[in-house]
Design a protein around this motif. Structure first.
Motif, PDB file in Angstrom:
ATOM      1  N   LEU A 133     -73.509 -83.603  33.227  1.00  0.00           N
ATOM      2  CA  LEU A 133     -73.226 -83.636  31.786  1.00  0.00           C
ATOM      3  C   LEU A 133     -74.459 -83.245  30.985  1.00  0.00           C
ATOM      4  CD1 LEU A 133     -70.994 -86.812  31.387  1.00  0.00           C
ATOM      5  CD2 LEU A 133     -70.323 -84.413  31.317  1.00  0.00           C
ATOM      6  N   GLU A 138     -76.784 -81.197  31.961  1.00  0.00           N
ATOM      7  CA  GLU A 138     -76.933 -79.751  32.078  1.00  0.00           C
ATOM      8  C   GLU A 138     -75.906 -79.028  31.211  1.00  0.00           C
ATOM      9  OE1 GLU A 138     -77.991 -77.270  35.900  1.00  0.00           O
ATOM     10  OE2 GLU A 138     -75.838 -77.288  35.631  1.00  0.00           O
ATOM     11  N   THR A 139     -74.679 -79.578  31.185  1.00  0.00           N
ATOM     12  CA  THR A 139     -73.649 -78.966  30.355  1.00  0.00           C
ATOM     13  C   THR A 139     -74.061 -78.998  28.885  1.00  0.00           C
ATOM     14  OG1 THR A 139     -72.009 -79.744  31.915  1.00  0.00           O
ATOM     15  CG2 THR A 139     -71.194 -78.993  29.797  1.00  0.00           C
ATOM     16  N   ALA A 140     -74.629 -80.141  28.455  1.00  0.00           N
ATOM     17  CA  ALA A 140     -75.090 -80.248  27.072  1.00  0.00           C
ATOM     18  C   ALA A 140     -76.131 -79.166  26.781  1.00  0.00           C
ATOM     19  CB  ALA A 140     -75.670 -81.632  26.824  1.00  0.00           C
ATOM     20  N   ASP A 141     -77.049 -78.965  27.722  1.00  0.00           N
ATOM     21  CA  ASP A 141     -78.040 -77.898  27.561  1.00  0.00           C
ATOM     22  C   ASP A 141     -77.354 -76.540  27.455  1.00  0.00           C
ATOM     23  OD1 ASP A 141     -80.144 -79.632  27.664  1.00  0.00           O
ATOM     24  OD2 ASP A 141     -80.534 -79.345  29.810  1.00  0.00           O
ATOM     25  N   ALA A 142     -76.408 -76.318  28.359  1.00  0.00           N
ATOM     26  CA  ALA A 142     -75.741 -75.019  28.412  1.00  0.00           C
ATOM     27  C   ALA A 142     -74.992 -74.711  27.121  1.00  0.00           C
ATOM     28  CB  ALA A 142     -74.785 -74.964  29.598  1.00  0.00           C
ATOM     29  N   MET A 143     -74.496 -75.772  26.450  1.00  0.00           N
ATOM     30  CA  MET A 143     -73.778 -75.570  25.185  1.00  0.00           C
ATOM     31  C   MET A 143     -74.742 -75.178  24.071  1.00  0.00           C
ATOM     32  SD  MET A 143     -70.506 -76.665  25.639  1.00  0.00           S
ATOM     33  CE  MET A 143     -70.316 -76.130  27.312  1.00  0.00           C
ATOM     34  N   GLY A 144     -76.025 -75.416  24.293  1.00  0.00           N
ATOM     35  CA  GLY A 144     -77.015 -75.067  23.279  1.00  0.00           C
ATOM     36  C   GLY A 144     -77.539 -76.263  22.492  1.00  0.00           C
ATOM     37  N   MET A 145     -77.247 -77.477  22.977  1.00  0.00           N
ATOM     38  CA  MET A 145     -77.786 -78.654  22.278  1.00  0.00           C
ATOM     39  C   MET A 145     -79.299 -78.697  22.461  1.00  0.00           C
ATOM     40  SD  MET A 145     -75.280 -81.871  22.968  1.00  0.00           S
ATOM     41  CE  MET A 145     -73.500 -81.740  22.894  1.00  0.00           C
TER      42      MET A 145
END
Lengths: 316, 201
Positions: free
Chosen positions: B98, B100-107
């Motif tokens: 999660l 990493e996903t947050a990073d990937a979204m651009g957060m």
């Protein structure tokens, strides 16, 4: 539009990616495939810089992606992973609105977009918008994952085994939905899977990787008919694709020839006809040749029954 | 037993718990964001916990005098452990996928911390707060020795004059207080923490 130039990645002296060169055109659906540990996911994650390349560079629309603003880069690249990637503390609506919020969209615009997207997959906002991921089925969760990636209309989407955890029927439905959306919106998709059937179904081009290298890049049919080497061939055979001859047509197998004539020892088929259908339709033991005609009825080539049988056994 | 004692006791509990939340939660977050400094913080917090409360109170009384402030500060020190630990553990238990996903979204780092990590760790933090309140009710009993007042004085007097009824009354009041805080915070936990855990069938 996307170009990997001799990209390498090492962890603690061990080289995981040994020089990948890859060009992806706008609107292309490229599937990265290979055995686990081949470096396909690493290759994918280097594009939005979840992983930084050790050597080489990646260019997006003519710009080195390391020189682009990180938030801008990432918000312009959608990202889908297995369903675990939805934020469990956020509702469906909030999950889809993650990237719009980062980009500071107006509330009204975001809400309209959320509704529009949910309608696209027949999950009405009134019914699903306020639900939490845990209240949805696996297939629904993954749909939301895809919608979240589509939210701000990014030109590129990365998908890392997005349908791996789904049952075969749901997987097939979602594959078709994604393929349809991709075609309609002309999105560039980089898709990682280890499932050859999935790759065959989705890809415009398959990139086969093994041990950090690209072994072959080809459209699905070409890879199936002409695997570049033993590793690719074995991988395809192991996955049972060998027995799947759908999508292979008479035109794919024929030898071009002119001055042919159909005779008693031959049967005539359309170029677009699938090999599987031909086998079902005719008793091939009665013939020696299959003549192939184009849509105007002109004979354009032939397949000897011997060579067809050879191919079929090879695929089994 | 007088209502004054009860109020004094509640005062010590509420003030010290509020303070410990204000100090402990940020400390737990900091320990998470800076793991190296975090190890030191967690060790120190652990160590404080090993000193008997009464000794801490005695030492602090030398500095701050005999009043409820001394009692409150002691309780705060003693309660840092459950708050800091639970905050830290909660944040560390958020799935790396999660993050990493947050990073990937651009957060960015702050968005990821607030919207994903803290939000998901919140049930853990509430549990820490609940433990802190219930512990505080018991620890505040010692407040009487440093001039903090509270129900401790009643128990102390009961022991001195060997009055069973006095001890029993004091104990029962403390138990009711504990149960009250526990229930209240348990309710808050259910309300805030569990929304996404519920599965509709």
């Amino acid at each position: 539009m996307i170009e990997y130039r001799n990209v390498k990645k090492s962890y603690g002296g061990k080289q995981i990616i040994k020089g990948v060169d890859l060009t992806v055109e706008k609107g292309e659906f490229v599937v990265l495939i290979g055995p686990s540990g081949c470096g396909k996911t690493t290759t994918l994650k280097m594009l939005n810089r979840l992983i930084e390349p050790s050597e080489g560079s990646i260019w997006i629309n003519g710009a080195d992606h390391r020189e682009m603003d990180l938030v801008k880069l990432r918000t312009s690249i959608g990202y889908v992973i297995q369903q675990i990637g939805l934020f469990p503390n956020m509702t469906v609506e909030e999950n889809i609105a993650v990237v719009p919020r980062i980009m500071k969209w107006e509330k009204k615009k975001t809400l309209d977009r959320v509704k529009e997207l949910l309608n696209m997959v027949n999950m009405p906002y009134n019914e699903y918008g306020r639900k939490y991921p845990k209240q949805l089925s696996g297939g629904q969760q993954q749909r939301i994952g895809v919608l979240r990636a589509l939210a701000v209309n990014p030109p590129v989407i990365l998908m890392d085994e997005p349908f791996g955890a789904l049952d075969p029927i749901t997987r097939e439905i979602l594959q078709s939905e994604v393929k349809k959306i991709q075609r309609e919106l002309k999105i560039t998709i980089l898709f990682v899977t280890h499932d050859m059937q999935e790759a065959m179904k989705m890809a415009d081009r398959i990139v086969f990787m093994d041990q950090g290298r690209v072994l072959q890049q080809a459209p699905p049919k070409e890879m199936l008919l002409h695997p570049a080497n033993e590793t690719v061939a074995r991988f395809i055979a192991l996955q049972g694709i060998g027995s799947r001859t759908d999508r292979i047509t008479a035109a794919d197998l024929m030898q071009q020839a002119s001055g042919l004539a159909a005779g008693e020892d031959s049967v005539t088929v359309e170029a677009e006809e699938e090999v599987k259908e031909i086998c079902q339709k005719y008793d091939l033991s009665k013939y020696r040749r299959i003549c192939v005609k184009d849509s105007q009825g002109l004979l354009i080539g032939e397949i000897t029954v011997g060579s067809l049988l050879e191919h079929l056994t090879e695929w089994m | 037993m007088s209502w004054e004692m009860v109020l004094e006791h509640i005062y010590m509990v509420v003030v010290s718990c509020s303070l410990v939340i204000l100090i402990g939660v940020p400390l737990g977050i900091f320990a998470y964001c800076r793991p190296q400094a975090g190890r030191i913080i967690l060790t120190v917090v652990d160590l404080i916990q090993t000193i008997p409360v009464l000794a801490v109170m005695g030492l602090l009384m030398m500095m701050f005098g005999a009043n409820s402030t001394t009692a409150v500060i002691s309780i705060v020190l003693y309660l840092l452990l459950p708050i800091v630990r639970n905050t830290n553990t909660g944040l560390n238990s958020v799935s790396p996928i999660l993050k990493e996903t947050a990073d990937a979204m651009g957060m960015n780092r702050l968005q990821r911390l607030v919207r994903v990590e803290f939000s998901l760790a919140f049930p853990f933090i509430l549990t820490g707060i609940r433990i802190a309140f219930v512990t505080a009710v018991g620890v505040a009993v010692f407040g009487t020795f440093v001039g903090g007042g509270g129900l401790g004085s009643m128990l102390y007097r009961g022991i001195r004059i060997q009055n069973f009824e006095l001890i029993l009354k004091g104990t029962l009041t403390l138990m009711v207080m504990s149960v009250f805080f526990d229930y209240l915070l348990g309710f808050a936990e259910k309300k805030c923490g569990g929304a996404h855990e519920k599965v509709e069938k």
